[in-house]
Write a protein that holds these residues in place. Structure first.
Motif, PDB file in Angstrom:
ATOM      1  N   GLN A   5      61.946  47.932 -21.000  1.00  0.00           N
ATOM      2  CA  GLN A   5      60.740  48.059 -21.780  1.00  0.00           C
ATOM      3  C   GLN A   5      59.638  47.144 -21.485  1.00  0.00           C
ATOM      4  N   VAL A  43      56.282  61.101 -28.905  1.00  0.00           N
ATOM      5  CA  VAL A  43      57.425  60.359 -28.025  1.00  0.00           C
ATOM      6  C   VAL A  43      57.984  61.363 -27.403  1.00  0.00           C
ATOM      7  N   ILE A  45      60.546  62.505 -24.624  1.00  0.00           N
ATOM      8  CA  ILE A  45      61.968  62.390 -24.060  1.00  0.00           C
ATOM      9  C   ILE A  45      62.344  63.157 -22.859  1.00  0.00           C
ATOM     10  N   LEU A  62      62.367  51.990 -29.021  1.00  0.00           N
ATOM     11  CA  LEU A  62      62.463  53.046 -28.530  1.00  0.00           C
ATOM     12  C   LEU A  62      63.639  53.242 -27.590  1.00  0.00           C
ATOM     13  N   VAL A  63      64.135  52.274 -27.224  1.00  0.00           N
ATOM     14  CA  VAL A  63      65.491  52.421 -26.222  1.00  0.00           C
ATOM     15  C   VAL A  63      66.483  52.746 -26.773  1.00  0.00           C
ATOM     16  N   ALA A  66      66.182  56.291 -27.965  1.00  0.00           N
ATOM     17  CA  ALA A  66      66.519  57.343 -26.992  1.00  0.00           C
ATOM     18  C   ALA A  66      68.194  57.417 -26.546  1.00  0.00           C
ATOM     19  N   ILE A  85      67.437  53.650 -18.906  1.00  0.00           N
ATOM     20  CA  ILE A  85      66.346  54.118 -19.830  1.00  0.00           C
ATOM     21  C   ILE A  85      65.105  53.375 -19.665  1.00  0.00           C
ATOM     22  N   ASP A  86      64.061  53.889 -19.401  1.00  0.00           N
ATOM     23  CA  ASP A  86      62.694  53.027 -19.420  1.00  0.00           C
ATOM     24  C   ASP A  86      61.717  53.909 -20.459  1.00  0.00           C
ATOM     25  N   VAL A  87      60.641  53.148 -20.673  1.00  0.00           N
ATOM     26  CA  VAL A  87      59.764  53.237 -21.777  1.00  0.00           C
ATOM     27  C   VAL A  87      58.423  52.952 -21.046  1.00  0.00           C
ATOM     28  N   TRP A  94      53.979  58.032 -26.133  1.00  0.00           N
ATOM     29  CA  TRP A  94      55.079  57.317 -25.297  1.00  0.00           C
ATOM     30  C   TRP A  94      55.775  58.339 -24.435  1.00  0.00           C
ATOM     31  N   VAL A  96      59.754  58.379 -22.831  1.00  0.00           N
ATOM     32  CA  VAL A  96      61.162  57.547 -22.745  1.00  0.00           C
ATOM     33  C   VAL A  96      61.807  58.480 -21.759  1.00  0.00           C
TER      34      VAL A  96
END
Length: 277
Positions: A5, A43, A45, A62-63, A66, A85-87, A94, A96
């Motif tokens: 993050q 957002v 995904i 957001l992590v 997701a 998981i990266d944001v 955004w 994700v």
């Protein structure tokens, strides 16, 4: 599982101040002021490099979001099936990105190819009515609580709603112990998003959803019942009324469902296991 993050630069509360003008109706007087509102942003995904869905959500936790989304969608069954998981913040919203192992990636890619809607309502990847109404797994967890636990959770819920207090425009999803203590809570402008965030937060903290109940500041639609059942939680409490399909799906799955929960009363819609004393 790797979570990144570092690219997330967000305020303590995801709010924005806007200029408004109060309009006197029952009482005279107009005046200009500032009003805090929750940030709502697209957002995106992405799963294994492929765009899966675009949600309108509050860009916080957001992590958690997701991970909870992936579990609610059935893309993964356990958090350890998510490799990373990266944001990242991009122009206007955004992104994700979730990486899955090959055996789970194929499920996600197949769903992404067939999806007919992009929403947080639980219909992503569904291409016919039969799929939408497919049977839910039976709730196997059991919980026994006193009605005072519901009252306790309701009384303390405002303490877990900083975004709601600041704006009056956010939902909260809370996980409660059998005695009514709120263990985790997550907020979002969308009720589905708030629940997905909560499910992800519980998974990351290794808190078993079977050990308590979920409390939501929303009307009870069938998607919220489905997310609760698939998370393995035996009981859902909402402060607003249920839809017909929510009541039917809860009863069929064996989910204890309590709605219209207020300080003085609540409505038991389904309690086949007599969880509430």
């Amino acid at each position: 599982m790797i979570f990144d993050q570092t690219a997330m630069a967000q305020p303590d509360l995801p709010i924005r101040n806007i200029s408004v003008r109060r309009l006197g109706l029952a009482e005279p007087g107009d005046d200009a002021s500032l009003r805090s509102v929750p940030i709502e942003a697209p957002v995106s995904i992405e799963v294994c490099g492929l765009g899966y869905a675009v949600m309108m959500a509050t860009p916080s936790d957001l992590v958690d979001y997701a991970l909870g989304f992936a579990m609610s969608e059935g893309l993964v069954e356990r958090p350890d099936q998510v490799e990373a998981i990266d944001v990242d913040q991009v122009g206007g919203g955004w992104v994700v990105r979730a990486a899955l192992p090959p055996e789970r990636a194929e499920i996600a890619l197949d769903r992404a190819r067939r999806r007919v809607t992009e929403s947080s309502c639980g219909l992503c990847g569904m291409d016919n009515i039969e799929q939408v109404l497919r049977p839910l797994p039976a709730v196997t967890a059991r919980i026994s609580i006193d009605r005072s636990a519901i009252a306790r959770a309701l009384a303390s819920l405002p303490d877990h709603q900083p975004l709601g207090r600041a704006t009056g425009a956010a939902h909260v999803a809370a996980f409660c112990s059998p005695d009514g203590e709120i263990v985790r809570a997550r907020e979002d402008v969308g009720r589905h998003n708030a629940l997905d965030k909560l499910i992800g937060a519980l998974a990351r903290a290794e808190i078993d959803p079977a050990s308590g109940f979920i409390l939501l500041s929303a009307r009870c639609s069938y998607e919220l019942v489905e997310k609760t059942v698939r998370a393995g939680c035996p009981m859902l409490v909402t402060i607003s009324a249920p839809t017909s399909l929510a009541a039917e799906r809860a009863a069929a799955a064996g989910l204890t469902l309590v709605t219209l929960a207020r300080a003085d009363s609540a409505l038991i819609v389904s309690d086949v296991h007599r969880a509430i004393g």
